[in-house]
Motif scaffolding. Structure first.
Motif, PDB file in Angstrom:
ATOM      1  N   ILE A 198       2.926  14.963  -7.750  1.00  0.00           N
ATOM      2  CA  ILE A 198       2.936  15.228  -6.272  1.00  0.00           C
ATOM      3  C   ILE A 198       4.480  14.581  -5.988  1.00  0.00           C
ATOM      4  O   ILE A 198       4.822  13.504  -6.319  1.00  0.00           O
ATOM      5  N   ARG A 199       5.373  15.456  -5.435  1.00  0.00           N
ATOM      6  CA  ARG A 199       6.966  15.152  -5.118  1.00  0.00           C
ATOM      7  C   ARG A 199       6.765  14.600  -3.858  1.00  0.00           C
ATOM      8  O   ARG A 199       7.152  15.076  -2.617  1.00  0.00           O
ATOM      9  N   LEU A 200       6.533  13.189  -3.766  1.00  0.00           N
ATOM     10  CA  LEU A 200       6.597  12.564  -2.688  1.00  0.00           C
ATOM     11  C   LEU A 200       7.792  11.450  -2.471  1.00  0.00           C
ATOM     12  O   LEU A 200       8.141  10.692  -3.353  1.00  0.00           O
ATOM     13  N   ALA A 201       8.643  11.841  -1.701  1.00  0.00           N
ATOM     14  CA  ALA A 201       9.913  11.228  -1.524  1.00  0.00           C
ATOM     15  C   ALA A 201      10.074  10.146  -0.760  1.00  0.00           C
ATOM     16  O   ALA A 201      11.042   9.310  -0.541  1.00  0.00           O
ATOM     17  N   GLY A 202       8.903   9.474  -0.322  1.00  0.00           N
ATOM     18  CA  GLY A 202       8.849   8.200   0.546  1.00  0.00           C
ATOM     19  C   GLY A 202       7.914   8.319   1.741  1.00  0.00           C
ATOM     20  O   GLY A 202       7.638   9.412   2.208  1.00  0.00           O
ATOM     21  N   VAL A 203       7.520   7.188   2.193  1.00  0.00           N
ATOM     22  CA  VAL A 203       6.648   7.111   3.324  1.00  0.00           C
ATOM     23  C   VAL A 203       7.749   6.098   4.410  1.00  0.00           C
ATOM     24  O   VAL A 203       7.957   5.145   3.960  1.00  0.00           O
ATOM     25  N   ARG A 248       0.947  -0.999  -0.084  1.00  0.00           N
ATOM     26  CA  ARG A 248      -0.080  -0.086  -0.111  1.00  0.00           C
ATOM     27  C   ARG A 248       0.856   1.159  -0.035  1.00  0.00           C
ATOM     28  O   ARG A 248       0.564   2.298  -0.399  1.00  0.00           O
ATOM     29  N   ILE A 249       2.053   1.144   0.624  1.00  0.00           N
ATOM     30  CA  ILE A 249       2.788   2.269   0.686  1.00  0.00           C
ATOM     31  C   ILE A 249       3.530   2.680  -0.871  1.00  0.00           C
ATOM     32  O   ILE A 249       3.501   3.827  -1.288  1.00  0.00           O
ATOM     33  N   ALA A 250       3.753   1.265  -1.491  1.00  0.00           N
ATOM     34  CA  ALA A 250       4.215   1.454  -2.884  1.00  0.00           C
ATOM     35  C   ALA A 250       2.846   2.125  -3.753  1.00  0.00           C
ATOM     36  O   ALA A 250       3.120   3.041  -4.553  1.00  0.00           O
ATOM     37  N   TRP A 251       1.770   1.807  -3.445  1.00  0.00           N
ATOM     38  CA  TRP A 251       0.501   2.372  -4.323  1.00  0.00           C
ATOM     39  C   TRP A 251       0.532   3.807  -3.956  1.00  0.00           C
ATOM     40  O   TRP A 251       0.190   4.824  -4.819  1.00  0.00           O
ATOM     41  N   ILE A 252       0.657   4.237  -2.666  1.00  0.00           N
ATOM     42  CA  ILE A 252       0.703   5.711  -2.419  1.00  0.00           C
ATOM     43  C   ILE A 252       1.662   6.487  -3.150  1.00  0.00           C
ATOM     44  O   ILE A 252       1.526   7.534  -3.812  1.00  0.00           O
ATOM     45  N   GLU A 253       3.015   5.869  -3.028  1.00  0.00           N
ATOM     46  CA  GLU A 253       3.932   6.614  -3.772  1.00  0.00           C
ATOM     47  C   GLU A 253       3.665   6.561  -5.194  1.00  0.00           C
ATOM     48  O   GLU A 253       3.972   7.563  -6.164  1.00  0.00           O
ATOM     49  N   GLU A 254       3.269   5.626  -5.869  1.00  0.00           N
ATOM     50  CA  GLU A 254       2.976   5.669  -7.212  1.00  0.00           C
ATOM     51  C   GLU A 254       1.704   6.580  -7.671  1.00  0.00           C
ATOM     52  O   GLU A 254       1.919   7.084  -8.641  1.00  0.00           O
ATOM     53  N   ARG A 255       0.721   6.420  -6.766  1.00  0.00           N
ATOM     54  CA  ARG A 255      -0.418   7.319  -6.836  1.00  0.00           C
ATOM     55  C   ARG A 255       0.158   8.904  -6.770  1.00  0.00           C
ATOM     56  O   ARG A 255      -0.321   9.802  -7.733  1.00  0.00           O
ATOM     57  N   ALA A 256       0.947   9.176  -5.986  1.00  0.00           N
ATOM     58  CA  ALA A 256       1.581  10.692  -6.041  1.00  0.00           C
ATOM     59  C   ALA A 256       2.180  11.028  -7.079  1.00  0.00           C
ATOM     60  O   ALA A 256       2.245  12.145  -7.625  1.00  0.00           O
TER      61      ALA A 256
END
Length: 337
Positions: A257-262, A244-252
């Protein structure tokens, strides 16, 4: 950003913003019959030593023997002064914190309409007019049926949630007369095949009804609006699996959206997450009170600057008071799910 919190990070580090997050009001997929009617996801941007000092100051001001403080400590009437200090424009987190609100009943309608019509812009008129058109009891039945249609976990016959939902829609259509709501219900009634397809291949990886995942995406969008990359530090929980974290990062990424990771941490080990936990619980309670007509005007006014304009909120009267200078929240913030 302004306020006593200010921008405490050196200029060289502004290319990467680290924000720490926690949530309040999670009832899984039971959004119409759970313990809460509001979900709040809060984020705080502060250096660790500064956050630790503020957490300690809260402890010193409250003087509770509890080993771990929660929002309910601050929400007690005897600690009202501490709560107001925390949220005040001159307080410790003003300008360095944000909260994304989700009105759960509206979230259900938004997700159901988007699933069946691929057009969530029709959800807001339906939601705002539904109770007045159909009455409390029938509207509540519609919300519950929509919730059951979308949730992954259902008991009984596989087709039962679909049958129940479209039976409810059929009962409402004659009451809608004409206009946009009637047209929306008519289109929903003709979308049975979409509902059947959805139930035949339930999305267990990314549950449609869980507001946490889109809230994290919205949080990243908020903090990256100035062009910075955002690294999210989040309280560890079962929902945030590696997939799900990978999904969040891909969706961003797909949304620009510049998401550098969770990165996940244990709340009690990071004072920044503890402050986010305080804000999430406080915001959920204040927003729920306002939604149900028992709001505290002073606290609502203090919360208002922290509220994300992209919050998922359908009730017009309470949003006028909660929303940060906006007439209405974004129409389809959850289209990413």
């Amino acid at each position: 950003m302004t306020g006593n919190g200010g921008d405490r990070l050196p200029a060289a580090s502004r290319r990467l913003v680290e924000v720490c997050c926690d949530e309040s009001g999670s009832d899984g997929e039971n959004l119409t019959g759970g313990n809460t009617d509001v979900f709040a996801h809060a984020s705080v941007r502060l250096p660790v030593p500064v956050a630790a000092a503020y957490v300690q100051e809260i402890r010193d001001r409250i003087r509770s023997p509890a080993s771990e403080y929660k929002a309910n400590h601050l929400l007690r009437e005897k600690h009202r002064a501490v709560l107001e200090w925390l949220l005040a424009p001159s307080g410790p987190i003003h300008g360095t914190a944000q909260v994304h609100l989700t009105e759960k009943a509206y979230f259900v309608v938004d997700r159901a309409v988007d699933l069946l019509l691929d057009d969530a812009t029709r959800a807001l008129p339906l939601f705002r007019q539904g109770r007045d058109l159909f009455g409390d009891e029938r509207w509540r039945e519609f919300l519950q049926a929509a919730n059951q249609l979308l949730r992954v976990r259902n008991y009984g016959e596989p087709e039962a949630p679909v049958d129940a939902f479209f039976h409810t829609v059929g009962a409402l259509r004659p009451m809608a007369a004409a206009g946009e709501v009637a047209e929306t219900l008519g289109r929903i009634a003709a979308a049975r095949s979409r509902a059947d397809s959805y139930r035949a291949a339930l999305p267990t990886l990314i549950p449609v009804l869980n507001p946490l995942l889109p809230a994290i995406v919205a949080t990243a969008a908020y903090w990256s609006a100035g062009g910075a990359a955002v690294r999210i530090v989040h309280d560890r929980q079962n929902m945030l699996t590696p997939e799900r974290i990978a999904w969040i990062e891909e969706r961003a990424r797909r949304s620009g959206i510049r998401l550098a990771g969770v990165h996940l941490v244990v709340s009690r080990e990071d004072p920044r997450v503890q402050l986010a936990d305080f804000l999430a619980g406080i915001a959920r309670k204040i927003a729920s009170d306002e939604l149900n007509g028992r709001g505290d005007p002073a606290l609502t006014q203090l919360l208002r600057p922290y509220v994300d304009p992209a919050s998922v909120w359908g009730d017009e009267a309470s949003w006028i008071l909660l929303g940060p200078g906006c007439a209405a929240p974004s129409a389809n913030i959850n289209s990413a799910v």
